[in-house]
Write an enzyme that holds these catalytic residues in place. Structure first.
Site, PDB file in Angstrom:
ATOM      1  NE  ARG A  53      22.977   8.735  72.186  1.00 29.43           N
ATOM      2  CZ  ARG A  53      23.995   9.165  72.909  1.00 29.43           C
ATOM      3  NH1 ARG A  53      24.927   9.893  72.363  1.00 29.43           N
ATOM      4  NH2 ARG A  53      24.087   8.859  74.172  1.00 29.43           N
ATOM      5  CD  GLU A  61      17.547  11.753  78.499  1.00 26.71           C
ATOM      6  OE1 GLU A  61      16.565  11.903  77.746  1.00 26.71           O
ATOM      7  OE2 GLU A  61      18.409  10.879  78.305  1.00 26.71           O
ATOM      8  NE  ARG A  95      21.240   4.963  71.027  1.00 26.60           N
ATOM      9  CZ  ARG A  95      21.627   5.424  72.205  1.00 26.60           C
ATOM     10  NH1 ARG A  95      20.905   6.314  72.839  1.00 26.60           N
ATOM     11  NH2 ARG A  95      22.746   5.013  72.749  1.00 26.60           N
TER      12      ARG A  95
END
Length: 166
Positions: A53, A61, A95
């Site tokens: 990320r 999105e 992440r």
């Protein structure tokens, strides 16, 4: 300056040093772009891809307006290119986080500068690229070009859920 204040400042300085030394820099190449702020990359000398990320940004999105454009922008910037990674460890969601650059160009900064992502920092809202976001908004480029402002990903998810169910 009081002894207590000196002690606090010394502790803050030590924490800053620990944080700076925790970051590792390495090289690899981007094998896949998942969306405007998440890529799969292969570290040099390795075979398995790492999902990373991009730190400091939040792109739309994939199923929301601007999502496909943000992914395409990241593809143009990074896909199949050698990258330098400032590995920042994991975020609160587990992440892998990092800053990416190609030939010295900070890809997170470039995504925000071109209006393809928002500046973002977990919990504080403001990210390292807040000034670049204000410039993109003023220039009305990318996500900020429409008369009605683009919906940030957290707001979109609140009203529509994630794209994973679509």
């Amino acid at each position: 300056m009081s002894l207590w204040l000196r002690w606090v400042l010394a502790c803050v300085a030590c924490l800053a040093c620990v944080t700076l030394h925790a970051a590792e820099t390495w090289t690899g190449w981007v094998s896949w772009v998942m969306d405007g702020d998440t890529v799969l990359l292969v570290r040099n000398g390795q075979h398995e891809p790492i999902k990373l990320r991009v730190d400091g940004i939040d792109a739309p999105e994939t199923c929301q307006p601007g999502g496909a454009e943000a992914r395409e922008a990241m593809i143009r910037l990074a896909l199949r290119k050698p990258v330098q990674v400032l590995d920042l460890g994991q975020d609160n969601y587990g992440r892998q986080l990092g800053r990416l650059s190609v030939d010295g160009v900070d890809l997170g900064a470039e995504m925000v500068r071109t209006g393809m992502a928002w500046a973002y920092r977990f919990r504080t809202g403001k990210g390292p690229y807040a000034r670049l976001q204000r410039q993109a908004q003023t220039q009305k480029i990318g996500l900020f070009s429409a008369a009605d402002a683009a919906m940030s990903p957290p707001v979109f998810r609140k009203f529509h859920g994630t794209c994973h169910g679509l």
